[in-house]
Design a protein around this motif. Structure first.
Motif, PDB file in Angstrom:
ATOM      1  N   GLU A   1       0.837  -1.133   0.206  1.00 40.17           N
ATOM      2  CA  GLU A   1       0.067  -0.207  -0.009  1.00 40.17           C
ATOM      3  C   GLU A   1       0.844   1.245   0.057  1.00 40.17           C
ATOM      4  O   GLU A   1       0.623   2.495  -0.506  1.00 40.17           O
ATOM      5  N   THR A   2       2.087   1.173   0.814  1.00 37.23           N
ATOM      6  CA  THR A   2       2.790   2.421   0.754  1.00 37.23           C
ATOM      7  C   THR A   2       3.271   2.543  -0.585  1.00 37.23           C
ATOM      8  O   THR A   2       3.740   4.037  -1.095  1.00 37.23           O
TER       9      THR A   2
ATOM     10  N   VAL B   1       0.769   4.074  -2.789  1.00 36.32           N
ATOM     11  CA  VAL B   1       0.456   5.547  -2.549  1.00 36.32           C
ATOM     12  C   VAL B   1       1.741   6.428  -3.319  1.00 36.32           C
ATOM     13  O   VAL B   1       1.325   7.325  -3.804  1.00 36.32           O
TER      14      VAL B   1
ATOM     15  N   SER C   1      -7.426   4.085  -0.158  1.00 31.48           N
ATOM     16  CA  SER C   1      -7.396   5.317   0.622  1.00 31.48           C
ATOM     17  C   SER C   1      -5.868   5.752   1.179  1.00 31.48           C
ATOM     18  O   SER C   1      -5.380   4.960   1.717  1.00 31.48           O
ATOM     19  N   TRP C   2      -5.649   6.990   1.287  1.00 28.38           N
ATOM     20  CA  TRP C   2      -4.447   7.654   1.885  1.00 28.38           C
ATOM     21  C   TRP C   2      -4.738   7.816   3.449  1.00 28.38           C
ATOM     22  O   TRP C   2      -5.603   8.602   3.795  1.00 28.38           O
ATOM     23  N   GLU C   3      -3.933   6.871   4.110  1.00 33.74           N
ATOM     24  CA  GLU C   3      -4.116   6.937   5.740  1.00 33.74           C
ATOM     25  C   GLU C   3      -2.582   7.129   6.235  1.00 33.74           C
ATOM     26  O   GLU C   3      -1.678   6.855   5.360  1.00 33.74           O
TER      27      GLU C   3
ATOM     28  N   ASN D   1      -0.253   4.351   5.671  1.00 32.03           N
ATOM     29  CA  ASN D   1       0.407   3.994   4.346  1.00 32.03           C
ATOM     30  C   ASN D   1       0.885   5.089   3.695  1.00 32.03           C
ATOM     31  O   ASN D   1       1.784   5.100   2.701  1.00 32.03           O
ATOM     32  N   MET D   2       1.096   6.282   4.414  1.00 31.92           N
ATOM     33  CA  MET D   2       1.755   7.414   3.812  1.00 31.92           C
ATOM     34  C   MET D   2       3.030   7.781   4.772  1.00 31.92           C
ATOM     35  O   MET D   2       3.830   8.502   4.340  1.00 31.92           O
TER      36      MET D   2
ATOM     37  N   ALA E   1       5.881   6.569   2.477  1.00 30.27           N
ATOM     38  CA  ALA E   1       5.815   6.705   1.145  1.00 30.27           C
ATOM     39  C   ALA E   1       6.720   7.370   0.532  1.00 30.27           C
ATOM     40  O   ALA E   1       7.094   7.060  -0.536  1.00 30.27           O
TER      41      ALA E   1
END
Length: 255
Positions: free
Chosen positions: A6-7, A10, A24-26, A29-30, A33
């Motif tokens: 997920e990272t 993103v 979804s950016w959360e 996972n950010m 990034a």
């Protein structure tokens, strides 16, 4: 493993035009990034190597150079070129830092941005066309190194405002750990590039000089870093690294 994927998704969703699964950016996972940002450079470098290797001697130099010139913009969707043009217009205004920030917010491109963008592509095309084929490891890794430096700056440089792309990624990141990871990655890449390569050494030196100028100008003329400035830096450092490799090749040819 899911968190890592997920990272990466993103990072590629934001910094490339490659199709990615929608997530979804959360915060989770950010957080790292920016550490995946150099992977986008790895894709660009890999594609440049593939094109430069498989068409070596098989297509005209002009076509080879044109594709190498356009590949980075095709992969990124031009997101960094947008920041490059905005920053060029802002610098050309010779206004106050506040006035330059206003110009960065303007979605329209100015005359200076158009002129410099044309010059940028013309010079990039000329350099790629006249470089020896196939594309060496130095230039393939340059796209990763530039993103290590850019990501490190987002994590460590003072920010000009509390909004925008740079602010979003900087505040969501574990800034200290991200900075260390990107620093170690950058040093490792720099070592690999410089190993038994004069062109690689010249490329790293050029990158460090452009990075120093980036730090100086972002503070002096804008009051800190922004997403547009990050794009401006990325385009400049990649062009100067390309020019450094060309200078070394040209000097060796003269000797």
């Amino acid at each position: 493993m899911r968190g890592i994927l997920e990272t990466v998704a993103v990072a590629f969703s934001m910094f490339s035009a490659l199709p990615m699964p929608q997530i979804s950016w959360e915060k989770r996972n950010m957080r790292y990034a920016l550490c995946a940002f150099p992977l986008v450079g790895g894709v660009i470098g890999g594609l440049c190597w593939l094109w430069g290797s498989f068409v070596s001697g098989g297509v005209p130099d002009l076509l080879r150079g044109a594709v190498l010139c356009l590949l980075p913009a095709a992969v990124t969707g031009g997101i960094h070129l947008d920041g490059y043009c905005d920053t060029v217009d802002a610098l050309a205004s010779h206004g106050t830092p506040a006035r330059r920030q206003e110009i960065l917010k303007d979605p329209h491109i100015g005359a200076f941005g158009v002129i410099r963008l044309c010059g940028y592509f013309l010079l990039s095309f000329a350099l790629w066309t006249t470089l020896a084929a196939p594309v060496g490891k130095e230039l393939c890794l340059s796209f990763c190194l530039s993103r290590c430096l850019s990501g490190w700056a987002v994590a460590r440089f003072p920010l000009a405002k509390h909004s925008g792309l740079a602010y979003t990624f900087a505040t969501a990141a574990d800034r200290k750990r991200v900075a260390w990871i990107l620093l170690l990655a950058g040093v490792g890449l720099g070592g690999i590039v410089c190993w038994k390569s004069l062109a690689g050494g010249a490329m790293v030196l050029a990158a460090l000089l452009v990075f120093w100028d980036y730090w100086r100008r972002s503070r002096k003329y804008f009051g800190g870093l922004s997403g547009d400035l990050a794009g401006w830096f990325l385009q400049r450092v990649e062009l100067w690294m390309l020019a450094a490799v060309w200078i070394v090749e040209w000097g060796a040819h003269l000797l």
